[in-house]
Design an enzyme around this catalytic site. Sequence first.
Site, PDB file in Angstrom:
ATOM      1  N   HIS A 197      -6.859  -5.847   2.591  1.00 35.50           N
ATOM      2  CA  HIS A 197      -5.678  -5.281   3.252  1.00 35.50           C
ATOM      3  C   HIS A 197      -5.086  -6.313   4.216  1.00 35.50           C
ATOM      4  O   HIS A 197      -5.835  -6.969   4.962  1.00 35.50           O
ATOM      5  CB  HIS A 197      -6.053  -4.071   4.115  1.00 35.50           C
ATOM      6  CG  HIS A 197      -6.646  -2.911   3.384  1.00 35.50           C
ATOM      7  ND1 HIS A 197      -5.962  -1.738   3.167  1.00 35.50           N
ATOM      8  CD2 HIS A 197      -7.875  -2.710   2.833  1.00 35.50           C
ATOM      9  CE1 HIS A 197      -6.739  -0.867   2.529  1.00 35.50           C
ATOM     10  NE2 HIS A 197      -7.918  -1.440   2.320  1.00 35.50           N
ATOM     11  N   ASN A 246     -12.631  -2.916   3.162  1.00 32.79           N
ATOM     12  CA  ASN A 246     -13.571  -1.797   3.211  1.00 32.79           C
ATOM     13  C   ASN A 246     -14.549  -1.976   2.069  1.00 32.79           C
ATOM     14  O   ASN A 246     -14.144  -2.101   0.916  1.00 32.79           O
ATOM     15  CB  ASN A 246     -12.828  -0.461   3.072  1.00 32.79           C
ATOM     16  CG  ASN A 246     -11.905  -0.199   4.250  1.00 32.79           C
ATOM     17  OD1 ASN A 246     -12.215  -0.571   5.378  1.00 32.79           O
ATOM     18  ND2 ASN A 246     -10.776   0.420   3.992  1.00 32.79           N
ATOM     19  N   ASP A 296       0.860  -1.185   0.000  1.00 36.51           N
ATOM     20  CA  ASP A 296       0.000   0.000   0.000  1.00 36.51           C
ATOM     21  C   ASP A 296       0.898   1.237   0.000  1.00 36.51           C
ATOM     22  O   ASP A 296       1.866   1.312   0.752  1.00 36.51           O
ATOM     23  CB  ASP A 296      -0.907  -0.020   1.237  1.00 36.51           C
ATOM     24  CG  ASP A 296      -2.028   1.003   1.143  1.00 36.51           C
ATOM     25  OD1 ASP A 296      -3.201   0.590   1.216  1.00 36.51           O
ATOM     26  OD2 ASP A 296      -1.742   2.212   1.018  1.00 36.51           O
ATOM     27  N   ILE A 297       0.567   2.198  -0.855  1.00 38.18           N
ATOM     28  CA  ILE A 297       1.397   3.398  -1.016  1.00 38.18           C
ATOM     29  C   ILE A 297       1.382   4.282   0.250  1.00 38.18           C
ATOM     30  O   ILE A 297       2.317   5.044   0.492  1.00 38.18           O
ATOM     31  CB  ILE A 297       0.918   4.203  -2.264  1.00 38.18           C
ATOM     32  CG1 ILE A 297       2.009   5.098  -2.806  1.00 38.18           C
ATOM     33  CG2 ILE A 297      -0.342   5.006  -1.983  1.00 38.18           C
ATOM     34  CD1 ILE A 297       1.701   5.652  -4.198  1.00 38.18           C
ATOM     35  N   HIS A 301     -10.301  -5.263  -2.963  1.00 39.15           N
ATOM     36  CA  HIS A 301      -8.964  -5.507  -2.393  1.00 39.15           C
ATOM     37  C   HIS A 301      -9.067  -5.857  -0.921  1.00 39.15           C
ATOM     38  O   HIS A 301      -9.959  -5.402  -0.214  1.00 39.15           O
ATOM     39  CB  HIS A 301      -8.063  -4.294  -2.600  1.00 39.15           C
ATOM     40  CG  HIS A 301      -8.652  -3.007  -2.088  1.00 39.15           C
ATOM     41  ND1 HIS A 301      -9.597  -2.306  -2.792  1.00 39.15           N
ATOM     42  CD2 HIS A 301      -8.432  -2.324  -0.950  1.00 39.15           C
ATOM     43  CE1 HIS A 301      -9.939  -1.228  -2.112  1.00 39.15           C
ATOM     44  NE2 HIS A 301      -9.264  -1.217  -0.974  1.00 39.15           N
ATOM     45  N   GLN A 307     -14.029   2.725   1.638  1.00 41.91           N
ATOM     46  CA  GLN A 307     -13.486   2.223   0.362  1.00 41.91           C
ATOM     47  C   GLN A 307     -13.283   3.395  -0.598  1.00 41.91           C
ATOM     48  O   GLN A 307     -14.242   4.103  -0.925  1.00 41.91           O
ATOM     49  CB  GLN A 307     -14.429   1.183  -0.272  1.00 41.91           C
ATOM     50  CG  GLN A 307     -13.849   0.597  -1.553  1.00 41.91           C
ATOM     51  CD  GLN A 307     -14.728  -0.493  -2.187  1.00 41.91           C
ATOM     52  OE1 GLN A 307     -15.859  -0.719  -1.761  1.00 41.91           O
ATOM     53  NE2 GLN A 307     -14.197  -1.140  -3.206  1.00 41.91           N
TER      54      GLN A 307
HETATM   55  P1  5GP Z   1      -9.554   1.406   0.537  1.00 40.50           P
HETATM   56  O1  5GP Z   1      -9.663   2.620   1.417  1.00 40.50           O
HETATM   57  O2  5GP Z   1     -10.237   1.596  -0.798  1.00 40.50           O
HETATM   58  O3  5GP Z   1      -9.950   0.138   1.249  1.00 40.50           O
HETATM   59  O4  5GP Z   1      -8.005   1.217   0.291  1.00 40.50           O
HETATM   60  C1  5GP Z   1      -7.357   1.639  -0.868  1.00 40.50           C
HETATM   61  C2  5GP Z   1      -5.886   1.635  -0.557  1.00 40.50           C
HETATM   62  O5  5GP Z   1      -5.170   1.794  -1.764  1.00 40.50           O
HETATM   63  C3  5GP Z   1      -5.455   2.785   0.374  1.00 40.50           C
HETATM   64  O6  5GP Z   1      -4.923   2.252   1.572  1.00 40.50           O
HETATM   65  C4  5GP Z   1      -4.435   3.555  -0.453  1.00 40.50           C
HETATM   66  O7  5GP Z   1      -3.336   4.006   0.298  1.00 40.50           O
HETATM   67  C5  5GP Z   1      -4.013   2.548  -1.504  1.00 40.50           C
HETATM   68  N1  5GP Z   1      -3.637   3.159  -2.772  1.00 40.50           N
HETATM   69  C6  5GP Z   1      -4.307   4.115  -3.450  1.00 40.50           C
HETATM   70  N2  5GP Z   1      -3.677   4.425  -4.599  1.00 40.50           N
HETATM   71  C7  5GP Z   1      -2.590   3.619  -4.656  1.00 40.50           C
HETATM   72  C8  5GP Z   1      -1.532   3.483  -5.619  1.00 40.50           C
HETATM   73  O8  5GP Z   1      -1.482   4.137  -6.651  1.00 40.50           O
HETATM   74  N3  5GP Z   1      -0.577   2.558  -5.345  1.00 40.50           N
HETATM   75  C9  5GP Z   1      -0.611   1.801  -4.200  1.00 40.50           C
HETATM   76  N4  5GP Z   1       0.396   0.933  -4.028  1.00 40.50           N
HETATM   77  N5  5GP Z   1      -1.581   1.904  -3.285  1.00 40.50           N
HETATM   78  C10 5GP Z   1      -2.563   2.818  -3.503  1.00 40.50           C
END
Ligand code: 5GP
Length: 137
Positions: free
Chosen positions: A100, A85, A29-30, A98, A92
């Site tokens: 985590h 999420n 995760d970035i 995805h 989300q």
């Molecule tokens: P969500 O909040 O949708 O469950 O999690 C999405 C995750 O994707 C976040 O934790 C965010 O930091 C990660 N993320 C978003 N854009 C990128 C990206 O371009 N590269 C990577 N490696 N992670 C990303």
Amino acid sequence: MHCIFCSIIKKEIKSEIIYEDNYTIAFLDIAPISSGHVLVIPKLHFTNLTETDPLMLAYVMQSAQKIAGAMAKALKLSGYNILINNGAVAGQIIDHFHLHIIPRRAKDGLEAWPQGEYQASEAGQIAKKIIASLPKS
Ligand code: 5GP
Ligand code: ZN
């Protein structure tokens, strides 16, 4: 439709990929909740958990099990959380399903969510509602 995770799968966007097989891919995760935070995704695009093909879901979970084991060993973790999420209200932000894997370490300060309690017959009523909406098998 532009999907950042589909771009990661196609290697159009750089990411730290740590695992890949025919159906799934995993990368760092970035913006990690804790160091080593990994995302595991199906290579096919599904919006969220609800929409994901059950077979692909099984592949994602099998990859997650393998990867979490490697993370625990390599990063000497005390444990880890698995988080999904589902929906914007649940946090989300990327609409490509995805999972985590969040590394946990002693005294890492990542507090658990607060827990509440049910009044009188409330739990029974809620359970009945959910049961009535389950798919018939
Ligand atoms: P969500 O909040 O949708 O469950 O999690 C999405 C995750 O994707 C976040 O934790 C965010 O930091 C990660 N993320 C978003 N854009 C990128 C990206 O371009 N590269 C990577 N490696 N992670 C990303
Ligand atoms: Zn996608």
